[in-house]
Design a protein around this motif. Structure first.
Motif, PDB file in Angstrom:
ATOM      1  N   ARG A  12      36.584  32.974  38.873  1.00 53.80           N
ATOM      2  CA  ARG A  12      37.800  33.523  38.438  1.00 53.80           C
ATOM      3  C   ARG A  12      38.867  32.634  38.349  1.00 53.80           C
ATOM      4  O   ARG A  12      39.934  32.504  37.532  1.00 53.80           O
ATOM      5  N   ILE A  13      39.140  31.795  39.449  1.00 52.29           N
ATOM      6  CA  ILE A  13      40.237  30.862  39.665  1.00 52.29           C
ATOM      7  C   ILE A  13      39.864  29.698  38.683  1.00 52.29           C
ATOM      8  O   ILE A  13      40.861  29.390  38.163  1.00 52.29           O
ATOM      9  N   VAL A  14      38.770  29.409  38.539  1.00 54.57           N
ATOM     10  CA  VAL A  14      38.392  28.210  37.455  1.00 54.57           C
ATOM     11  C   VAL A  14      38.670  28.670  36.015  1.00 54.57           C
ATOM     12  O   VAL A  14      39.365  27.813  35.387  1.00 54.57           O
ATOM     13  N   VAL A  15      38.341  29.926  35.673  1.00 52.06           N
ATOM     14  CA  VAL A  15      38.801  30.232  34.469  1.00 52.06           C
ATOM     15  C   VAL A  15      40.174  30.406  34.330  1.00 52.06           C
ATOM     16  O   VAL A  15      40.876  30.010  33.438  1.00 52.06           O
ATOM     17  N   ALA A  16      41.026  31.046  35.282  1.00 51.73           N
ATOM     18  CA  ALA A  16      42.457  31.076  35.202  1.00 51.73           C
ATOM     19  C   ALA A  16      43.129  29.863  35.212  1.00 51.73           C
ATOM     20  O   ALA A  16      44.155  29.550  34.435  1.00 51.73           O
ATOM     21  N   ASN A  17      42.708  28.954  35.974  1.00 52.54           N
ATOM     22  CA  ASN A  17      43.125  27.577  35.802  1.00 52.54           C
ATOM     23  C   ASN A  17      42.952  26.696  34.603  1.00 52.54           C
ATOM     24  O   ASN A  17      43.731  25.992  33.945  1.00 52.54           O
ATOM     25  N   ALA A  18      41.802  27.045  33.856  1.00 54.78           N
ATOM     26  CA  ALA A  18      41.447  26.339  32.539  1.00 54.78           C
ATOM     27  C   ALA A  18      42.790  26.938  31.403  1.00 54.78           C
ATOM     28  O   ALA A  18      42.952  26.079  30.791  1.00 54.78           O
ATOM     29  N   LEU A  19      42.809  28.290  31.632  1.00 55.50           N
ATOM     30  CA  LEU A  19      43.694  28.750  30.762  1.00 55.50           C
ATOM     31  C   LEU A  19      45.203  28.215  31.099  1.00 55.50           C
ATOM     32  O   LEU A  19      46.081  28.062  30.144  1.00 55.50           O
ATOM     33  N   LEU A  20      45.354  28.230  32.213  1.00 52.67           N
ATOM     34  CA  LEU A  20      46.679  27.881  32.882  1.00 52.67           C
ATOM     35  C   LEU A  20      47.300  26.473  32.300  1.00 52.67           C
ATOM     36  O   LEU A  20      48.300  26.083  31.827  1.00 52.67           O
ATOM     37  N   SER A  21      46.089  25.379  32.464  1.00 52.40           N
ATOM     38  CA  SER A  21      46.210  24.095  32.090  1.00 52.40           C
ATOM     39  C   SER A  21      46.181  23.917  30.613  1.00 52.40           C
ATOM     40  O   SER A  21      46.985  22.715  30.169  1.00 52.40           O
ATOM     41  N   SER A  22      45.813  24.909  29.739  1.00 54.78           N
ATOM     42  CA  SER A  22      46.177  24.760  28.190  1.00 54.78           C
ATOM     43  C   SER A  22      47.324  24.957  27.440  1.00 54.78           C
ATOM     44  O   SER A  22      47.853  25.876  28.051  1.00 54.78           O
ATOM     45  N   LEU A  23      47.592  24.192  26.787  1.00 53.12           N
ATOM     46  CA  LEU A  23      48.820  24.615  26.162  1.00 53.12           C
ATOM     47  C   LEU A  23      49.089  25.555  25.067  1.00 53.12           C
ATOM     48  O   LEU A  23      50.082  25.677  24.233  1.00 53.12           O
ATOM     49  N   ARG A  24      47.812  26.025  24.772  1.00 52.34           N
ATOM     50  CA  ARG A  24      47.742  27.061  23.767  1.00 52.34           C
ATOM     51  C   ARG A  24      46.526  27.862  24.051  1.00 52.34           C
ATOM     52  O   ARG A  24      45.589  27.690  24.996  1.00 52.34           O
ATOM     53  N   PRO A  25      46.511  29.215  23.328  1.00 55.77           N
ATOM     54  CA  PRO A  25      45.633  29.995  23.485  1.00 55.77           C
ATOM     55  C   PRO A  25      44.023  29.525  23.279  1.00 55.77           C
ATOM     56  O   PRO A  25      44.042  28.760  22.065  1.00 55.77           O
ATOM     57  N   MET A  26      43.070  29.836  23.883  1.00 51.89           N
ATOM     58  CA  MET A  26      41.669  29.288  23.852  1.00 51.89           C
ATOM     59  C   MET A  26      40.623  30.100  23.385  1.00 51.89           C
ATOM     60  O   MET A  26      40.595  31.414  23.956  1.00 51.89           O
ATOM     61  N   LYS A  51      41.283  40.786  31.126  1.00 55.75           N
ATOM     62  CA  LYS A  51      41.718  41.685  29.964  1.00 55.75           C
ATOM     63  C   LYS A  51      42.220  42.945  30.503  1.00 55.75           C
ATOM     64  O   LYS A  51      43.062  43.753  30.325  1.00 55.75           O
ATOM     65  N   GLU A  52      41.210  43.652  30.833  1.00 51.52           N
ATOM     66  CA  GLU A  52      41.286  45.017  31.539  1.00 51.52           C
ATOM     67  C   GLU A  52      42.450  45.079  32.695  1.00 51.52           C
ATOM     68  O   GLU A  52      43.143  46.130  32.850  1.00 51.52           O
ATOM     69  N   HIS A  53      42.788  44.079  33.324  1.00 45.30           N
ATOM     70  CA  HIS A  53      43.869  43.976  34.283  1.00 45.30           C
ATOM     71  C   HIS A  53      45.218  43.398  33.865  1.00 45.30           C
ATOM     72  O   HIS A  53      46.144  43.005  34.488  1.00 45.30           O
ATOM     73  N   HIS A  54      45.285  43.107  32.451  1.00 50.61           N
ATOM     74  CA  HIS A  54      46.552  42.629  31.800  1.00 50.61           C
ATOM     75  C   HIS A  54      46.889  41.159  32.576  1.00 50.61           C
ATOM     76  O   HIS A  54      48.046  40.959  32.378  1.00 50.61           O
ATOM     77  N   LEU A  55      45.739  40.451  32.656  1.00 45.59           N
ATOM     78  CA  LEU A  55      45.939  39.162  33.152  1.00 45.59           C
ATOM     79  C   LEU A  55      45.751  38.341  32.117  1.00 45.59           C
ATOM     80  O   LEU A  55      46.183  37.123  32.032  1.00 45.59           O
ATOM     81  N   VAL A  56      45.049  38.594  30.760  1.00 45.56           N
ATOM     82  CA  VAL A  56      45.032  37.621  29.847  1.00 45.56           C
ATOM     83  C   VAL A  56      45.497  38.545  28.709  1.00 45.56           C
ATOM     84  O   VAL A  56      45.271  39.621  28.471  1.00 45.56           O
ATOM     85  N   HIS A  57      45.962  37.860  27.377  1.00 39.69           N
ATOM     86  CA  HIS A  57      46.299  38.387  26.316  1.00 39.69           C
ATOM     87  C   HIS A  57      44.860  38.227  25.462  1.00 39.69           C
ATOM     88  O   HIS A  57      44.404  36.993  25.409  1.00 39.69           O
ATOM     89  N   GLU A  69      44.735  33.854  26.461  1.00 38.97           N
ATOM     90  CA  GLU A  69      45.871  33.289  27.183  1.00 38.97           C
ATOM     91  C   GLU A  69      46.137  33.833  28.340  1.00 38.97           C
ATOM     92  O   GLU A  69      46.063  35.070  28.184  1.00 38.97           O
ATOM     93  N   LEU A  70      46.737  33.239  29.164  1.00 36.29           N
ATOM     94  CA  LEU A  70      47.152  33.993  30.430  1.00 36.29           C
ATOM     95  C   LEU A  70      48.416  34.499  30.167  1.00 36.29           C
ATOM     96  O   LEU A  70      49.281  34.224  29.405  1.00 36.29           O
ATOM     97  N   CYS A  71      48.572  36.076  30.650  1.00 34.85           N
ATOM     98  CA  CYS A  71      49.679  36.882  30.363  1.00 34.85           C
ATOM     99  C   CYS A  71      50.833  36.637  31.483  1.00 34.85           C
ATOM    100  O   CYS A  71      50.163  36.676  32.748  1.00 34.85           O
ATOM    101  N   HIS A  72      51.922  36.375  31.021  1.00 38.21           N
ATOM    102  CA  HIS A  72      52.991  36.379  32.083  1.00 38.21           C
ATOM    103  C   HIS A  72      53.538  37.687  32.443  1.00 38.21           C
ATOM    104  O   HIS A  72      54.890  37.745  32.776  1.00 38.21           O
ATOM    105  N   SER A  73      52.862  38.692  32.235  1.00 35.01           N
ATOM    106  CA  SER A  73      53.409  40.060  32.593  1.00 35.01           C
ATOM    107  C   SER A  73      53.537  40.361  33.891  1.00 35.01           C
ATOM    108  O   SER A  73      52.903  39.772  34.775  1.00 35.01           O
TER     109      SER A  73
END
Length: 135
Positions: A12-26, A51-57, A69-73
C-alpha cells in the motif's frame, strides 16, 4: 493512510508513493509499468481499497479507461477534494486543474449526488505547441 482507516502495508505504501510522485492521474497499466515489485492484481486490490476509503479519486476521462490520483480529502467518509480534470485528446494524458472549481448543479427532487466527474477535453499545452510547430 491511517487517517483514512487504512493499515499501511508495504504494498500500500509503494502504490501510494507511486501516485504521490506522479504529476498527474495514472492508469492501472501506467502504475503497473512504474511499480515492478507488485503484480497487476495486487495494485488493483490496493486501488480498490483506497477508493473505498476515499484515499484515491477514480477519474473516468473519456478514454474508455480510468485513472487514479491521491485524494487530498480530509475525511475518509466523504470526498471533499473535488476538482476539474483535463484530458488531452492527443497524448491521452489526464491532468488535474486544482484551481478551477466545479460548478454547483441543482439536481431535481429525488436525486442525490454521490460524486461528480468533471472532465474538459482538448489539447494540453505541450501537444498544442507541437501541433503549432508542425504546421
Amino acid at each position: 493512510m491511517a487517517s483514512h482507516g487504512i493499515k499501511p502495508t508495504a504494498n500500500r505504501i509503494v502504490v501510494a508513493n507511486a501516485l504521490l510522485s506522479s504529476l498527474r492521474p495514472m492508469s492501472l497499466s501506467e502504475l503497473e509499468e512504474k511499480i515492478l515489485t507488485i503484480d497487476k492484481s495486487g495494485i488493483f486490490r490496493t486501488l480498490s481499497l483506497f477508493k473505498e476509503h476515499h484515499l484515491v479519486h477514480v477519474i473516468e476521462d473519456g478514454s474508455d479507461g480510468v485513472r487514479y490520483e491521491l485524494c487530498h480529502s480530509h475525511d475518509h467518509e466523504q470526498d471533499d477534494d473535488v476538482h476539474v480534470h483535463f484530458f488531452c485528446e492527443h497524448c491521452q494524458k489526464t491532468f488535474c486543474l486544482d484551481n478551477i472549481k466545479i460548478p454547483q448543479v441543482a439536481l431535481p427532487d429525488g436525486y442525490e449526488m454521490t460524486t461528480v466527474n468533471y472532465v474538459i477535453k482538448g489539447w494540453c499545452p505541450a501537444c498544442r505547441l507541437k501541433k503549432r510547430h508542425t504546421m
